[in-house]
Design a protein around this motif. Sequence first.
Motif, PDB file in Angstrom:
ATOM      1  N   ILE A   1       0.975  -1.171  -0.070  1.00 38.58           N
ATOM      2  CA  ILE A   1       0.052   0.086  -0.023  1.00 38.58           C
ATOM      3  C   ILE A   1       0.800   1.220   0.024  1.00 38.58           C
ATOM      4  CG2 ILE A   1      -2.212   1.022   1.438  1.00 38.58           C
ATOM      5  CD1 ILE A   1      -2.386  -1.453   2.806  1.00 38.58           C
ATOM      6  N   PRO A   2       0.574   2.220  -0.936  1.00 40.79           N
ATOM      7  CA  PRO A   2       1.327   3.376  -0.820  1.00 40.79           C
ATOM      8  C   PRO A   2       1.631   3.917   0.659  1.00 40.79           C
ATOM      9  CG  PRO A   2      -0.088   3.768  -2.536  1.00 40.79           C
ATOM     10  CD  PRO A   2      -0.588   2.329  -1.723  1.00 40.79           C
ATOM     11  N   ASP A   3       2.644   4.152   1.049  1.00 43.81           N
ATOM     12  CA  ASP A   3       3.268   4.707   2.478  1.00 43.81           C
ATOM     13  C   ASP A   3       2.364   3.925   3.491  1.00 43.81           C
ATOM     14  OD1 ASP A   3       5.169   6.731   2.269  1.00 43.81           O
ATOM     15  OD2 ASP A   3       3.958   7.382   0.810  1.00 43.81           O
ATOM     16  N   GLY A   4       2.052   2.730   3.284  1.00 41.30           N
ATOM     17  CA  GLY A   4       1.271   1.775   4.229  1.00 41.30           C
ATOM     18  C   GLY A   4       2.458   1.590   5.551  1.00 41.30           C
ATOM     19  N   ARG A   5       1.923   1.264   6.503  1.00 42.13           N
ATOM     20  CA  ARG A   5       2.791   0.622   7.939  1.00 42.13           C
ATOM     21  C   ARG A   5       2.206  -0.133   8.364  1.00 42.13           C
ATOM     22  NH1 ARG A   5       4.614   6.133  10.691  1.00 42.13           N
ATOM     23  NH2 ARG A   5       4.269   4.903  12.498  1.00 42.13           N
ATOM     24  N   THR A   6       2.706  -0.895   9.337  1.00 40.16           N
ATOM     25  CA  THR A   6       2.022  -2.096   9.902  1.00 40.16           C
ATOM     26  C   THR A   6       0.971  -1.123  11.113  1.00 40.16           C
ATOM     27  OG1 THR A   6       3.814  -2.164  11.931  1.00 40.16           O
ATOM     28  CG2 THR A   6       3.957  -3.619  10.089  1.00 40.16           C
ATOM     29  N   ALA A   7      -0.024  -1.992  11.229  1.00 40.51           N
ATOM     30  CA  ALA A   7      -1.021  -1.346  12.027  1.00 40.51           C
ATOM     31  C   ALA A   7      -0.217  -1.195  13.506  1.00 40.51           C
ATOM     32  CB  ALA A   7      -2.214  -2.255  12.257  1.00 40.51           C
ATOM     33  N   HIS A   8       0.502  -2.052  14.057  1.00 44.23           N
ATOM     34  CA  HIS A   8       0.921  -1.833  15.370  1.00 44.23           C
ATOM     35  C   HIS A   8       1.662  -0.496  15.171  1.00 44.23           C
ATOM     36  CE1 HIS A   8      -0.112  -5.861  16.257  1.00 44.23           C
ATOM     37  NE2 HIS A   8      -0.003  -5.351  17.578  1.00 44.23           N
ATOM     38  N   SER A   9       2.673  -0.310  14.282  1.00 43.26           N
ATOM     39  CA  SER A   9       3.453   0.900  14.311  1.00 43.26           C
ATOM     40  C   SER A   9       2.654   2.197  14.144  1.00 43.26           C
ATOM     41  CB  SER A   9       4.786   0.765  13.334  1.00 43.26           C
ATOM     42  OG  SER A   9       4.650   1.436  12.123  1.00 43.26           O
ATOM     43  N   ARG A  10       1.617   2.077  13.377  1.00 42.12           N
ATOM     44  CA  ARG A  10       1.017   3.217  12.810  1.00 42.12           C
ATOM     45  C   ARG A  10       0.244   3.669  14.261  1.00 42.12           C
ATOM     46  NH1 ARG A  10       0.857   6.323   8.600  1.00 42.12           N
ATOM     47  NH2 ARG A  10       1.349   7.894  10.116  1.00 42.12           N
ATOM     48  N   PHE A  11      -0.365   3.052  14.789  1.00 38.11           N
ATOM     49  CA  PHE A  11      -1.234   3.439  15.997  1.00 38.11           C
ATOM     50  C   PHE A  11      -0.691   2.915  17.301  1.00 38.11           C
ATOM     51  CE2 PHE A  11      -4.115   2.678  12.353  1.00 38.11           C
ATOM     52  CZ  PHE A  11      -4.653   4.069  12.288  1.00 38.11           C
ATOM     53  N   SER A  12       0.679   2.566  17.171  1.00 33.84           N
ATOM     54  CA  SER A  12       1.179   2.067  18.751  1.00 33.84           C
ATOM     55  C   SER A  12       0.180   1.003  19.523  1.00 33.84           C
ATOM     56  CB  SER A  12       1.611   3.352  19.512  1.00 33.84           C
ATOM     57  OG  SER A  12       2.371   4.151  18.797  1.00 33.84           O
ATOM     58  N   ILE A  13       0.101   0.078  18.753  1.00 32.32           N
ATOM     59  CA  ILE A  13      -0.892  -0.933  19.518  1.00 32.32           C
ATOM     60  C   ILE A  13      -0.046  -1.825  20.168  1.00 32.32           C
ATOM     61  CG2 ILE A  13      -2.381  -2.636  18.933  1.00 32.32           C
ATOM     62  CD1 ILE A  13      -3.003  -1.876  16.433  1.00 32.32           C
ATOM     63  N   PRO A  14      -0.207  -1.920  21.594  1.00 29.42           N
ATOM     64  CA  PRO A  14       0.614  -2.849  22.257  1.00 29.42           C
ATOM     65  C   PRO A  14       0.753  -4.317  21.811  1.00 29.42           C
ATOM     66  CG  PRO A  14      -1.452  -2.156  23.644  1.00 29.42           C
ATOM     67  CD  PRO A  14      -1.449  -1.493  22.103  1.00 29.42           C
ATOM     68  N   PHE A  15       1.880  -4.797  22.054  1.00 24.21           N
ATOM     69  CA  PHE A  15       2.076  -6.383  21.541  1.00 24.21           C
ATOM     70  C   PHE A  15       1.361  -7.360  22.369  1.00 24.21           C
ATOM     71  CE2 PHE A  15       5.174  -4.223  18.852  1.00 24.21           C
ATOM     72  CZ  PHE A  15       4.880  -4.807  17.776  1.00 24.21           C
ATOM     73  N   THR A  16       1.073  -6.875  23.866  1.00 25.30           N
ATOM     74  CA  THR A  16       0.423  -7.896  24.596  1.00 25.30           C
ATOM     75  C   THR A  16      -0.882  -7.210  24.688  1.00 25.30           C
ATOM     76  OG1 THR A  16       2.512  -8.191  25.851  1.00 25.30           O
ATOM     77  CG2 THR A  16       0.474  -9.069  26.813  1.00 25.30           C
ATOM     78  N   ILE A  17      -1.975  -7.851  24.234  1.00 27.11           N
ATOM     79  CA  ILE A  17      -3.145  -7.011  24.163  1.00 27.11           C
ATOM     80  C   ILE A  17      -4.059  -7.687  24.850  1.00 27.11           C
ATOM     81  CG2 ILE A  17      -3.807  -8.112  22.025  1.00 27.11           C
ATOM     82  CD1 ILE A  17      -4.443  -4.720  21.421  1.00 27.11           C
ATOM     83  N   ASP A  18      -5.148  -7.169  25.432  1.00 24.26           N
ATOM     84  CA  ASP A  18      -6.459  -7.695  26.188  1.00 24.26           C
ATOM     85  C   ASP A  18      -7.384  -6.798  25.910  1.00 24.26           C
ATOM     86  OD1 ASP A  18      -6.466  -5.673  28.130  1.00 24.26           O
ATOM     87  OD2 ASP A  18      -5.004  -6.842  29.265  1.00 24.26           O
ATOM     88  N   LYS A  19      -8.740  -7.198  26.315  1.00 21.63           N
ATOM     89  CA  LYS A  19      -9.917  -6.635  26.093  1.00 21.63           C
ATOM     90  C   LYS A  19     -10.125  -5.086  26.398  1.00 21.63           C
ATOM     91  CE  LYS A  19     -12.749  -8.432  29.650  1.00 21.63           C
ATOM     92  NZ  LYS A  19     -12.595  -9.457  30.632  1.00 21.63           N
ATOM     93  N   CYS A  20      -8.864  -4.789  27.311  1.00 22.46           N
ATOM     94  CA  CYS A  20      -9.008  -3.325  28.117  1.00 22.46           C
ATOM     95  C   CYS A  20      -8.067  -2.496  27.539  1.00 22.46           C
ATOM     96  CB  CYS A  20      -8.798  -3.543  29.528  1.00 22.46           C
ATOM     97  SG  CYS A  20     -10.233  -4.273  30.439  1.00 22.46           S
ATOM     98  N   SER A  21      -7.268  -2.914  26.423  1.00 24.59           N
ATOM     99  CA  SER A  21      -5.630  -2.271  26.024  1.00 24.59           C
ATOM    100  C   SER A  21      -6.240  -0.986  25.385  1.00 24.59           C
ATOM    101  CB  SER A  21      -5.065  -3.229  25.390  1.00 24.59           C
ATOM    102  OG  SER A  21      -4.495  -4.249  25.749  1.00 24.59           O
ATOM    103  N   MET A  22      -5.511  -0.219  25.351  1.00 20.34           N
ATOM    104  CA  MET A  22      -5.612   1.145  24.688  1.00 20.34           C
ATOM    105  C   MET A  22      -4.137   1.179  23.911  1.00 20.34           C
ATOM    106  SD  MET A  22      -8.371   2.638  25.850  1.00 20.34           S
ATOM    107  CE  MET A  22      -8.249   4.666  25.578  1.00 20.34           C
ATOM    108  N   CYS A  23      -4.404   2.078  22.938  1.00 23.06           N
ATOM    109  CA  CYS A  23      -3.239   2.243  21.740  1.00 23.06           C
ATOM    110  C   CYS A  23      -2.333   3.565  22.627  1.00 23.06           C
ATOM    111  CB  CYS A  23      -3.653   2.662  20.276  1.00 23.06           C
ATOM    112  SG  CYS A  23      -4.544   1.388  19.863  1.00 23.06           S
ATOM    113  N   GLY A  24      -0.998   3.691  21.920  1.00 20.14           N
ATOM    114  CA  GLY A  24      -0.296   4.766  22.163  1.00 20.14           C
ATOM    115  C   GLY A  24      -0.578   5.908  21.889  1.00 20.14           C
ATOM    116  N   VAL A  25      -1.578   6.204  20.912  1.00 17.52           N
ATOM    117  CA  VAL A  25      -2.037   7.452  20.310  1.00 17.52           C
ATOM    118  C   VAL A  25      -3.082   7.885  21.674  1.00 17.52           C
ATOM    119  CG1 VAL A  25      -3.427   8.333  18.521  1.00 17.52           C
ATOM    120  CG2 VAL A  25      -1.863   6.597  18.108  1.00 17.52           C
TER     121      VAL A  25
END
Length: 533
Positions: free
Chosen positions: A138-162
């Motif tokens: 995708i043009p200027d695509g990034r991984t979802a994790h890096s784009r939105f700072s999604i934590p690698f260990t995730i659960d139903k209450c997690s929030m992103c770094g944004v």
Amino acid sequence: MLNLRLTHEQLKAYALAELETMLQSFGKSLSDFPPMPKADASLVPDVESRLIHDEMSYNRPVLAAQHDRMMSTMTSEQRNVYDKIMTRVKEDKPGLFFLYGYGGTGKTFIWRALCAALRSDGEIVLACASSGIAALLIPDGRTAHSRFSIPFTIDKCSMCGVTPNTPLASLPIKAKLIIWDEAPMMHKHCFEALDRSLRDVLKTVDKRNKDIPFGGKVVVLGGDFRQILPVMPGSTRPEVVNASINSSHLWRYCEVLTLTKNMRLLSSASESDIEGRKLFSDWVLRVGDGTIGDGTIGEINDVDISVVIPSDLLIPSSGNPIASIVDSTYPNLLGNIGKVEYFQSKAILAPKNAIVEQVNDYVLDLIPGEEKIYLSYDTPYHKNIDGDVVDDIHTPEFLNTFVASGLPNHRLQLKVGASVMLLRNMDQSLGLCNGTRLIITKMGKFVLEGRVISGSNIGEKVFIPRLSLTPSDNRIPFKFKRRQFPISVSFAMTINKSEGQSLEHVGVYLPSPIFSYGQLYVAISQGWFKNID
Ligand SMILES: Nc1ncnc2c1ncn2[C@@H]1O[C@H](COP(=O)(O)OP(=O)(O)OP(=O)(O)O)[C@@H](O)[C@H]1O
């Protein structure tokens, strides 16, 4: 700047400023990594304006021309999808779409058209994919994790770094569209974390946004549910299904758009080719839908079943099945060593790592030249998962024996000409993602030189250093670090690893049963035709 002379102190200050700039665009800072020194704030450009500038600094006339070209070849089905999304964006109304289509129906084509349309108008599109290898398409695509700072260990209450009122929040606030490709392979908690974070961020613009999915943004997810669902070691089938995006509470807001026409098939030259490809593609789809095998359909296919492979797809074995599959997938291998275009579209796929290693060892033995063996340096963490108990009871020899997904082996056997795959996202701008394939061109003591054979920078020369890696597999009850080149030999690869690779000539080696229909579908849908001589 020919006469520019910098003192050691000045060089250090600029290097720290550069590092701080890079870290800030991922929502981090040097102060997160003690004992790193701090950067001189006056040398670090304002992060918010830089992030916005980066997302808007496109050559707009070039993108407008690209957009016009794409619109002129768009099929009516694609046009319908494009119009639905663009109308929602233009109306400035919230929207959650899922673009569903099997491989080759033009999902990436739609992403490109949407990006070109909006970016050529000076608008911001945040485009990402679940894996690095799909993000490169995708043009200027990034991984979802890096784009939105999604934590690698995730659960139903997690929030992103944004988070609200931070520089990173300015991007989703200004973005007109968010694209997330390969959504079915990601755990639903990742989408839910982004949903919560965007509601949080966008309520600073309008309080009502906290009650709207994704804070009222237009979000388009995409993918093919026939492919591999979230990989969750040790989980049961219902647990995996329950983890996928269509089991999320967000799914009820999702409008599903569908593409059905295989555009890859239609790019064929001759009528007879198209006919052959259609037959093969129909068979692949029936495997993906679970409507093939034992003559039964639907539910019954939940249990172990056998799928009959058409005889013209089978490779006759000469007694040594590994030799047969290697000869068939890599014809005239020795005459093509080092050739990017030869290795680019070929791979042998197998269900398990142990089988993959057998095939890779066999091919490596065939290649002439000096072999080098790189051993990793494995060290225990001095704290275990629960706290500060010294964890030195595991000797390096014991740690060396660990083989885990995403972790290079302790003993890495290489030759010049070997095809290898990166196991970590290293530098997206150089096309070096988890899954990028390379051919080894030089083997140094501390660095490997290679040429890229897949993704966005095919043919480029790159250098791969050793990295310290920690296995992410939480079935390992303690933590350790492995310092090794982040690669594995990839003449053969596991079916899971092949997802997202653009392969056309694929040999599937199945000495043991396959785990799921999804795996078999991914394996056979990689080739666009029964490309076995
Ligand atoms: N309308 C079109 N006009 C011309 N070429 C097209 C069109 N739609 C798709 N294609 C071409 O067809 C091929 C397959 O399309 P694309 O890669 O977008 O499919 P996809 O659904 O993303 O596939 P995959 O899931 O396998 O990545 C590409 O080469 C693409 O450029």
